[in-house]
Structure formats: C-alpha cells, structure tokens
Design a protein around this motif. Sequence first.
Motif, PDB file in Angstrom:
ATOM      1  N   ASP A   1       0.865  -1.014  -0.173  1.00 10.36           N
ATOM      2  CA  ASP A   1      -0.159  -0.005   0.077  1.00 10.36           C
ATOM      3  C   ASP A   1       0.789   1.285   0.073  1.00 10.36           C
ATOM      4  OD1 ASP A   1      -2.214   1.514   0.214  1.00 10.36           O
ATOM      5  OD2 ASP A   1      -3.022   0.934   2.147  1.00 10.36           O
ATOM      6  N   TYR A   2       0.505   2.340  -0.459  1.00 11.72           N
ATOM      7  CA  TYR A   2       1.005   3.761  -0.438  1.00 11.72           C
ATOM      8  C   TYR A   2       0.398   4.350   0.665  1.00 11.72           C
ATOM      9  CZ  TYR A   2      -3.147   5.232  -2.308  1.00 11.72           C
ATOM     10  OH  TYR A   2      -4.655   5.613  -2.592  1.00 11.72           O
ATOM     11  N   GLU A   3       0.832   5.584   1.310  1.00  4.19           N
ATOM     12  CA  GLU A   3       0.373   6.476   2.147  1.00  4.19           C
ATOM     13  C   GLU A   3       0.909   8.050   1.897  1.00  4.19           C
ATOM     14  OE1 GLU A   3      -0.112   5.281   6.143  1.00  4.19           O
ATOM     15  OE2 GLU A   3       0.810   3.238   5.763  1.00  4.19           O
ATOM     16  N   LEU A   4      -0.151   8.923   1.577  1.00  5.68           N
ATOM     17  CA  LEU A   4       0.200  10.099   1.272  1.00  5.68           C
ATOM     18  C   LEU A   4       0.269  10.870   2.688  1.00  5.68           C
ATOM     19  CD1 LEU A   4       0.270  12.738  -0.561  1.00  5.68           C
ATOM     20  CD2 LEU A   4      -2.416  12.528  -0.678  1.00  5.68           C
ATOM     21  N   GLU A   5       1.374  11.693   2.750  1.00  6.63           N
ATOM     22  CA  GLU A   5       1.723  12.345   4.074  1.00  6.63           C
ATOM     23  C   GLU A   5       2.534  13.482   3.765  1.00  6.63           C
ATOM     24  OE1 GLU A   5       3.358   9.896   7.051  1.00  6.63           O
ATOM     25  OE2 GLU A   5       2.589   8.076   6.664  1.00  6.63           O
ATOM     26  N   LEU A   6       2.472  14.603   4.440  1.00  5.15           N
ATOM     27  CA  LEU A   6       3.020  15.834   4.590  1.00  5.15           C
ATOM     28  C   LEU A   6       4.202  15.484   5.428  1.00  5.15           C
ATOM     29  CD1 LEU A   6       3.493  18.786   3.864  1.00  5.15           C
ATOM     30  CD2 LEU A   6       2.002  19.335   5.783  1.00  5.15           C
ATOM     31  N   ALA A   7       5.310  16.081   5.264  1.00  6.98           N
ATOM     32  CA  ALA A   7       6.327  16.017   6.282  1.00  6.98           C
ATOM     33  C   ALA A   7       7.227  17.502   6.576  1.00  6.98           C
ATOM     34  CB  ALA A   7       7.640  15.119   5.846  1.00  6.98           C
ATOM     35  N   ALA A   8       7.525  17.682   7.551  1.00  3.91           N
ATOM     36  CA  ALA A   8       8.225  18.791   8.179  1.00  3.91           C
ATOM     37  C   ALA A   8       9.618  18.601   8.288  1.00  3.91           C
ATOM     38  CB  ALA A   8       7.692  19.212   9.379  1.00  3.91           C
ATOM     39  N   VAL A   9      10.600  19.341   7.961  1.00  2.00           N
ATOM     40  CA  VAL A   9      12.203  18.981   8.035  1.00  2.00           C
ATOM     41  C   VAL A   9      12.578  20.140   9.225  1.00  2.00           C
ATOM     42  CG1 VAL A   9      14.273  18.884   6.970  1.00  2.00           C
ATOM     43  CG2 VAL A   9      12.483  18.155   5.640  1.00  2.00           C
ATOM     44  N   ILE A  10      13.458  19.485  10.256  1.00  2.00           N
ATOM     45  CA  ILE A  10      13.722  20.435  11.087  1.00  2.00           C
ATOM     46  C   ILE A  10      14.753  20.928  10.617  1.00  2.00           C
ATOM     47  CG2 ILE A  10      14.853  20.319  13.516  1.00  2.00           C
ATOM     48  CD1 ILE A  10      12.008  19.597  13.497  1.00  2.00           C
ATOM     49  N   GLY A  11      15.075  22.524  10.913  1.00  2.00           N
ATOM     50  CA  GLY A  11      16.241  23.340  10.520  1.00  2.00           C
ATOM     51  C   GLY A  11      16.824  23.795  11.673  1.00  2.00           C
ATOM     52  N   LYS A  12      16.527  23.879  12.920  1.00  2.00           N
ATOM     53  CA  LYS A  12      17.190  24.256  14.075  1.00  2.00           C
ATOM     54  C   LYS A  12      17.278  23.521  15.237  1.00  2.00           C
ATOM     55  CE  LYS A  12      15.813  28.070  16.347  1.00  2.00           C
ATOM     56  NZ  LYS A  12      15.420  29.388  16.806  1.00  2.00           N
ATOM     57  N   ARG A  13      18.347  23.265  15.831  1.00  2.00           N
ATOM     58  CA  ARG A  13      18.570  22.377  16.953  1.00  2.00           C
ATOM     59  C   ARG A  13      17.577  22.757  17.921  1.00  2.00           C
ATOM     60  NH1 ARG A  13      24.343  20.082  19.089  1.00  2.00           N
ATOM     61  NH2 ARG A  13      23.607  19.406  21.409  1.00  2.00           N
TER      62      ARG A  13
END
Length: 297
Positions: free
Chosen positions: A137-149
């Motif tokens: 199966d597939y799964e459609l998701e939005l992802a956030a990328v962390i930029g600051k520790r």
Amino acid sequence: MRTGKIAPQLSSMQAVIEAGPPALDIAHAALEHARSGGDGVLPFGDVRLKAPLPQPVQMRDFLCFEEHLKNSLARAIDVAAAGAADPAKARAQLEASGRFTIPPVWYEIPVYYKCNRMSVIGPDEDVIWPRYAHVLDYELELAAVIGKRGVDISRERAREHIFGYTIFNDVSARDYQMREMTGSLGPAKGKDFDTGNILGPCIVTADEIEPYSLTMIARVNGEQLSRGSSSTMHHRFEDCIAHVSQSETLYPGEVLCSGTVGGGCGLEHGRLLAPGDTVELEIEKIGVLRNRIVKRG
C-alpha cells in the motif's frame, strides 16, 4: 551573482539546512543569477531529481489525521467480518469489542514510530516489492524538516525550528504489518524494507508555505483515488515537535511525517497496489512525488 568561489554550504541539502539563513542567501543569489541568464544553468529535462535528503538524520512518522485512523479501523472490521461464517454477527461482535475504536491516548499525545532512515528513495525511483509481503500500500503524508537544533521546545516556538516541507510516501506491507502488530509492538517489517520510504520531489522552505491549508491528492495509474487537506490534522507539527523534544534534542535534518491524510491510502478504499502500478502523490505548492511498483522474480 558569481564569485568564482566554492560554497560548501550548498554541497548538499543537509549542508544547506545546517548552515541556515546564510546558505539560503547564497542559494537565492545563485537563483537570481540563473534567472538573469547566467551560465551554469541546465535544462530541467537534462537532470534527474533524487531524494532531497537521501539519509535523513532521523525520521519519525506520526498519526495526525483522525479521518485516516477511523477509516482504517472501519476497513479492518470489514475485512475481518467478511471472512466469518456469519458476517453480520461477526461485525457486531467486533464493533462491540472496543478493539476497533480510537484509544483515548491518541487524542492526548501525537504517537509515532521511528522509520528506517537508511531506506529512503526519491522521485521516479522504483519501489521494490519486499519478498515476504503479499499486500502493498501507499500512504500520502506531509513532512516537516527540522532546521534548528533544540530541546524542550515549546509549542509556541516550534515553527521556528522547521526548515521546510516535503512529501512522504510511507509504503507499507499491510499483511505483515497487521500480523506483527498483534504482538503489541511495531510497525517494523511492515514498514522497514529497502525503497520503502520516499521523500520528494523537493523541500519547500517554511517561509514559502502555510502548511495547514494544502490540498493533498493521491493517484494510481493516473486515476485520482483521494483528495484531502492538511487542514484536517488533529495534531499539528507544533504539537509533534513539543512532544518529541521533551528531554530529547532535535537536530537539523530530522524529518517529522504527518501520518496519512484521510483517504490517502489504498486500504481506506479497498484498492491496494499491484506490480507495475505508478503512484503519484501530490501536495499543493510542493509538487508531485511519482514512483513505480516493481516486483522482482
């Protein structure tokens, strides 16, 4: 503008993320140089995009959409009841059991699991069907990328730690996932196999996008199967960041995935994947993430 100097801050997407605003300033200058007719520009058709983060620092996948969870639980009842001698009686018993209702803890905290960050591929790469699985199966998701520790990040300051957003396809071996999760752990091999985690086609920086008003569309072989919206996230990325960063440091280049948008997987529609299928996941203002499913003999 051209300087004739090497910019190590642009050597990879991870380098850009770690360098922060100074790297983005250089990238913007290079873009303006290209727009003004500068040299060093390649036609888009002559290049092939890879995963924007081929080996993320860390990957976590949350379960932020209530509609997806409700749909999946309802579908699980359908499948279980259909195989019973008396489907109507079985359905009534399953519904009464409470095993297929959303647990209260889901509303209290954004639950998640850690993905295999070593199995990432990008747009237009083939997904290789895992040998041990029969249902994919597939799964459609939005992802956030962390930029600051950061550590112990408040919900109010969480957006400051997001570099940008991309699309995530959480390819899932449903039969194996369902089996292993009866052991009260997982998912593991239901999600962890080579080519099973897909990111792309790009990362849109946080200043360019409002993450909670995006249309999300899934297609298989050109047929639209679902249309949802990131506005329906019950837990938002601010909640996820505040939760995960409790007594735990988040680092630039980590990826936090939203979980599947309502209607955003084949399980919810009774339409699972077959060898040769092409999956297209589209999120407004980010683009289309396209991959083909391949089963090797």
